[in-house]
Design a protein around this motif. Structure first.
Motif, PDB file in Angstrom:
ATOM      1  N   HIS A 204      27.566   9.830   7.838  1.00 42.20           N
ATOM      2  CA  HIS A 204      28.554  10.473   7.605  1.00 42.20           C
ATOM      3  C   HIS A 204      29.919   9.815   7.950  1.00 42.20           C
ATOM      4  CE1 HIS A 204      25.867  14.048   6.275  1.00 42.20           C
ATOM      5  NE2 HIS A 204      25.204  13.781   7.146  1.00 42.20           N
ATOM      6  N   GLN A 205      30.111   8.754   7.377  1.00 48.49           N
ATOM      7  CA  GLN A 205      31.339   8.065   7.643  1.00 48.49           C
ATOM      8  C   GLN A 205      32.533   8.951   7.306  1.00 48.49           C
ATOM      9  OE1 GLN A 205      30.765   4.141   6.423  1.00 48.49           O
ATOM     10  NE2 GLN A 205      29.354   3.519   8.011  1.00 48.49           N
ATOM     11  N   LYS A 206      32.600   9.367   6.248  1.00 54.70           N
ATOM     12  CA  LYS A 206      33.839  10.048   5.602  1.00 54.70           C
ATOM     13  C   LYS A 206      34.016  11.144   6.818  1.00 54.70           C
ATOM     14  CE  LYS A 206      35.672  12.261   1.553  1.00 54.70           C
ATOM     15  NZ  LYS A 206      35.323  12.783   0.230  1.00 54.70           N
ATOM     16  N   THR A 207      33.317  11.820   7.177  1.00 60.61           N
ATOM     17  CA  THR A 207      33.445  12.916   8.173  1.00 60.61           C
ATOM     18  C   THR A 207      33.899  12.378   9.487  1.00 60.61           C
ATOM     19  OG1 THR A 207      31.782  14.250   7.272  1.00 60.61           O
ATOM     20  CG2 THR A 207      32.516  15.000   9.244  1.00 60.61           C
ATOM     21  N   GLU A 208      33.407  11.279   9.851  1.00 52.74           N
ATOM     22  CA  GLU A 208      33.604  10.712  11.105  1.00 52.74           C
ATOM     23  C   GLU A 208      35.066  10.094  11.123  1.00 52.74           C
ATOM     24  OE1 GLU A 208      33.730   9.498  14.829  1.00 52.74           O
ATOM     25  OE2 GLU A 208      32.009  10.429  14.121  1.00 52.74           O
ATOM     26  N   ARG A 209      35.641   9.598   9.979  1.00 59.10           N
ATOM     27  CA  ARG A 209      37.019   9.248   9.600  1.00 59.10           C
ATOM     28  C   ARG A 209      38.017  10.473   9.819  1.00 59.10           C
ATOM     29  NH1 ARG A 209      34.863   5.653   6.148  1.00 59.10           N
ATOM     30  NH2 ARG A 209      35.199   6.874   4.008  1.00 59.10           N
ATOM     31  N   TRP A 210      37.510  11.756   9.115  1.00 60.41           N
ATOM     32  CA  TRP A 210      38.290  12.798   9.062  1.00 60.41           C
ATOM     33  C   TRP A 210      38.528  13.267  10.619  1.00 60.41           C
ATOM     34  CZ3 TRP A 210      37.733  17.865  10.481  1.00 60.41           C
ATOM     35  CH2 TRP A 210      39.009  18.832  10.281  1.00 60.41           C
ATOM     36  N   VAL A 211      37.360  13.266  11.489  1.00 64.22           N
ATOM     37  CA  VAL A 211      37.597  13.897  12.790  1.00 64.22           C
ATOM     38  C   VAL A 211      38.473  12.870  13.500  1.00 64.22           C
ATOM     39  CG1 VAL A 211      36.089  14.052  14.986  1.00 64.22           C
ATOM     40  CG2 VAL A 211      35.074  14.944  12.726  1.00 64.22           C
ATOM     41  N   THR A 212      38.406  11.527  13.332  1.00 69.97           N
ATOM     42  CA  THR A 212      39.254  10.699  14.078  1.00 69.97           C
ATOM     43  C   THR A 212      40.692  10.889  13.792  1.00 69.97           C
ATOM     44  OG1 THR A 212      37.481   8.943  14.305  1.00 69.97           O
ATOM     45  CG2 THR A 212      39.596   8.177  14.551  1.00 69.97           C
ATOM     46  N   LYS A 213      40.819  11.282  12.660  1.00 68.83           N
ATOM     47  CA  LYS A 213      42.096  11.347  12.153  1.00 68.83           C
ATOM     48  C   LYS A 213      42.882  12.591  12.653  1.00 68.83           C
ATOM     49  CE  LYS A 213      45.134  12.037   7.991  1.00 68.83           C
ATOM     50  NZ  LYS A 213      45.233  12.034   6.478  1.00 68.83           N
TER      51      LYS A 213
ATOM     52  N   PRO B 138      31.669  24.125  18.817  1.00 69.57           N
ATOM     53  CA  PRO B 138      30.757  23.627  19.774  1.00 69.57           C
ATOM     54  C   PRO B 138      30.808  22.246  20.222  1.00 69.57           C
ATOM     55  CG  PRO B 138      29.664  25.328  18.733  1.00 69.57           C
ATOM     56  CD  PRO B 138      30.765  25.157  17.776  1.00 69.57           C
ATOM     57  N   TYR B 139      30.960  21.686  21.215  1.00 67.04           N
ATOM     58  CA  TYR B 139      30.836  20.212  21.461  1.00 67.04           C
ATOM     59  C   TYR B 139      32.208  19.518  21.145  1.00 67.04           C
ATOM     60  CZ  TYR B 139      25.956  21.519  21.663  1.00 67.04           C
ATOM     61  OH  TYR B 139      24.763  21.944  22.056  1.00 67.04           O
ATOM     62  N   TRP B 140      33.173  20.281  20.866  1.00 62.42           N
ATOM     63  CA  TRP B 140      34.494  19.482  20.200  1.00 62.42           C
ATOM     64  C   TRP B 140      35.131  18.963  21.371  1.00 62.42           C
ATOM     65  CZ3 TRP B 140      36.895  17.623  16.028  1.00 62.42           C
ATOM     66  CH2 TRP B 140      38.094  17.099  16.260  1.00 62.42           C
ATOM     67  N   SER B 141      35.665  17.683  21.028  1.00 67.31           N
ATOM     68  CA  SER B 141      36.379  17.056  22.127  1.00 67.31           C
ATOM     69  C   SER B 141      37.570  16.347  21.714  1.00 67.31           C
ATOM     70  CB  SER B 141      35.527  15.885  22.951  1.00 67.31           C
ATOM     71  OG  SER B 141      36.144  15.204  23.917  1.00 67.31           O
ATOM     72  N   TRP B 142      38.818  16.329  22.199  1.00 68.59           N
ATOM     73  CA  TRP B 142      39.868  15.625  21.588  1.00 68.59           C
ATOM     74  C   TRP B 142      39.590  14.021  22.075  1.00 68.59           C
ATOM     75  CZ3 TRP B 142      42.101  17.599  17.966  1.00 68.59           C
ATOM     76  CH2 TRP B 142      42.394  19.033  18.002  1.00 68.59           C
ATOM     77  N   ASP B 143      38.842  13.723  23.229  1.00 69.36           N
ATOM     78  CA  ASP B 143      38.844  12.319  23.630  1.00 69.36           C
ATOM     79  C   ASP B 143      37.465  12.152  24.164  1.00 69.36           C
ATOM     80  OD1 ASP B 143      39.088   9.975  24.664  1.00 69.36           O
ATOM     81  OD2 ASP B 143      41.044  10.245  25.756  1.00 69.36           O
ATOM     82  N   PRO B 144      36.385  12.012  23.091  1.00 64.60           N
ATOM     83  CA  PRO B 144      35.016  12.041  23.732  1.00 64.60           C
ATOM     84  C   PRO B 144      34.881  10.726  24.533  1.00 64.60           C
ATOM     85  CG  PRO B 144      35.310  11.272  21.320  1.00 64.60           C
ATOM     86  CD  PRO B 144      36.754  11.916  21.811  1.00 64.60           C
ATOM     87  N   PHE B 145      35.436   9.623  24.273  1.00 64.70           N
ATOM     88  CA  PHE B 145      35.251   8.544  25.369  1.00 64.70           C
ATOM     89  C   PHE B 145      35.546   8.793  26.872  1.00 64.70           C
ATOM     90  CE2 PHE B 145      35.929   6.469  21.143  1.00 64.70           C
ATOM     91  CZ  PHE B 145      34.716   5.787  20.922  1.00 64.70           C
ATOM     92  N   ARG B 146      36.720   9.539  27.043  1.00 63.81           N
ATOM     93  CA  ARG B 146      37.097   9.897  28.176  1.00 63.81           C
ATOM     94  C   ARG B 146      36.233  11.052  28.943  1.00 63.81           C
ATOM     95  NH1 ARG B 146      41.870   9.003  30.713  1.00 63.81           N
ATOM     96  NH2 ARG B 146      42.247   9.928  32.555  1.00 63.81           N
ATOM     97  N   ASP B 147      35.851  11.867  27.920  1.00 60.70           N
ATOM     98  CA  ASP B 147      34.723  12.861  28.654  1.00 60.70           C
ATOM     99  C   ASP B 147      33.416  12.262  28.887  1.00 60.70           C
ATOM    100  OD1 ASP B 147      36.608  14.704  27.714  1.00 60.70           O
ATOM    101  OD2 ASP B 147      35.688  15.231  25.744  1.00 60.70           O
ATOM    102  N   ILE B 148      32.933  10.958  28.268  1.00 61.77           N
ATOM    103  CA  ILE B 148      31.615  10.337  28.514  1.00 61.77           C
ATOM    104  C   ILE B 148      31.971   9.784  29.800  1.00 61.77           C
ATOM    105  CG2 ILE B 148      30.184   8.584  28.108  1.00 61.77           C
ATOM    106  CD1 ILE B 148      30.684   9.724  25.263  1.00 61.77           C
ATOM    107  N   PHE B 149      33.328   9.074  30.183  1.00 58.90           N
ATOM    108  CA  PHE B 149      33.443   8.379  31.421  1.00 58.90           C
ATOM    109  C   PHE B 149      33.512   9.230  32.363  1.00 58.90           C
ATOM    110  CE2 PHE B 149      35.841   6.029  34.609  1.00 58.90           C
ATOM    111  CZ  PHE B 149      35.293   4.725  34.261  1.00 58.90           C
ATOM    112  N   GLU B 150      34.225  10.481  32.341  1.00 60.94           N
ATOM    113  CA  GLU B 150      34.273  11.635  33.326  1.00 60.94           C
ATOM    114  C   GLU B 150      32.981  12.115  33.959  1.00 60.94           C
ATOM    115  OE1 GLU B 150      35.757  13.817  36.271  1.00 60.94           O
ATOM    116  OE2 GLU B 150      37.019  12.226  35.189  1.00 60.94           O
TER     117      GLU B 150
END
Length: 159
Positions: A43-52, A74-86
Motif C-alpha cells: 500500500h505504497q500510495k497510502t504510505e506516501r499519503w501518511v508521510t505527507k 488508533p496507533y497514529w503517530s506523528w513521529d513513529p521512529f521517535r516513538d519506537i526509539f522511546e
C-alpha cells in the motif's frame, strides 16, 4: 502560492481536495487499525499519503480538523521512529535497573526486544552526531557508555 491566488478569486476546488483527503484518510485509518499502526508494503500510495500528512503537520500545513481526525486513528503517530526509539529506551532503562547490566550483549532479549541491537544503533547514531541530546543525557544517567573503552580492529568494546 497558486492555491492562495485561486482561493482569493473564490475558485471552487475545496470539494475535490477535501474529498480526496477524506478518501485517503479513510483508507489510512482502516489499514492502521488493521495492522496496528503499520501500513503494509503493498500500500505504497497510502504510505506516501501518511508521510505527507506527517510532513504537513511538521510544517504547520494541516487544518485543526485534519489533525484531530488523524489523531483519532488508533496507533497514529506523528513521529513513529521517535516513538519506537522511546519505547526501546524505556525497556533499556527497565533492564538496567532490574539487572544492573549497562551493556547488554547483542543477543540480550528483554520483554521481546533485542536490547543489544538497539544499543548498537544508538551508539552508531551518537558517533555520527545524530543522537538527540536528551537521549545522550538519559544514556549517561543510566551509566551506559556511548564511547568505546577500547577499539580492536573494527570491533568496539564498551566494558
Amino acid at each position: 502560492e497558486q492555491y492562495k491566488k485561486l482561493k482569493s478569486l473564490n475558485f471552487s476546488f475545496e470539494d475535490v481536495y477535501e474529498n480526496s483527503w477524506n478518501e485517503h484518510f479513510e483508507i489510512a485509518k482502516k489499514l492502521l487499525k488493521q495492522h496496528k499502526g503499520k501500513i503494509p508494503e503493498n500500500h505504497q500510495k497510502t504510505e506516501r499519503w501518511v508521510t505527507k500528512q506527517r510532513n504537513n503537520f511538521k510544517n504547520h500545513k494541516l487544518h485543526s480538523k485534519q489533525i484531530s481526525l488523524l489523531e483519532s486513528i488508533p496507533y497514529w503517530s506523528w513521529d513513529p521512529f521517535r516513538d519506537i526509539f522511546e519505547k526501546n529506551m524505556k525497556l533499556l532503562e527497565e533492564f538496567v535497573k532490574s539487572s544492573g547490566n549497562t551493556n547488554p550483549g547483542q543477543k540480550q532479549i528483554y520483554k521481546g526486544k533485542v536490547l543489544g541491537v538497539f544499543l548498537t544503533k544508538a551508539r552508531l547514531a551518537y558517533r555520527k552526531g545524530k543522537l538527540d541530546e536528551v537521549y545522550i543525557k538519559r544514556f549517561k544517567r543510566l551509566g551506559v557508555k556511548l564511547e568505546p573503552s577500547r577499539i580492536v580492529g573494527s570491533v568496539r568494546y564498551y566494558d
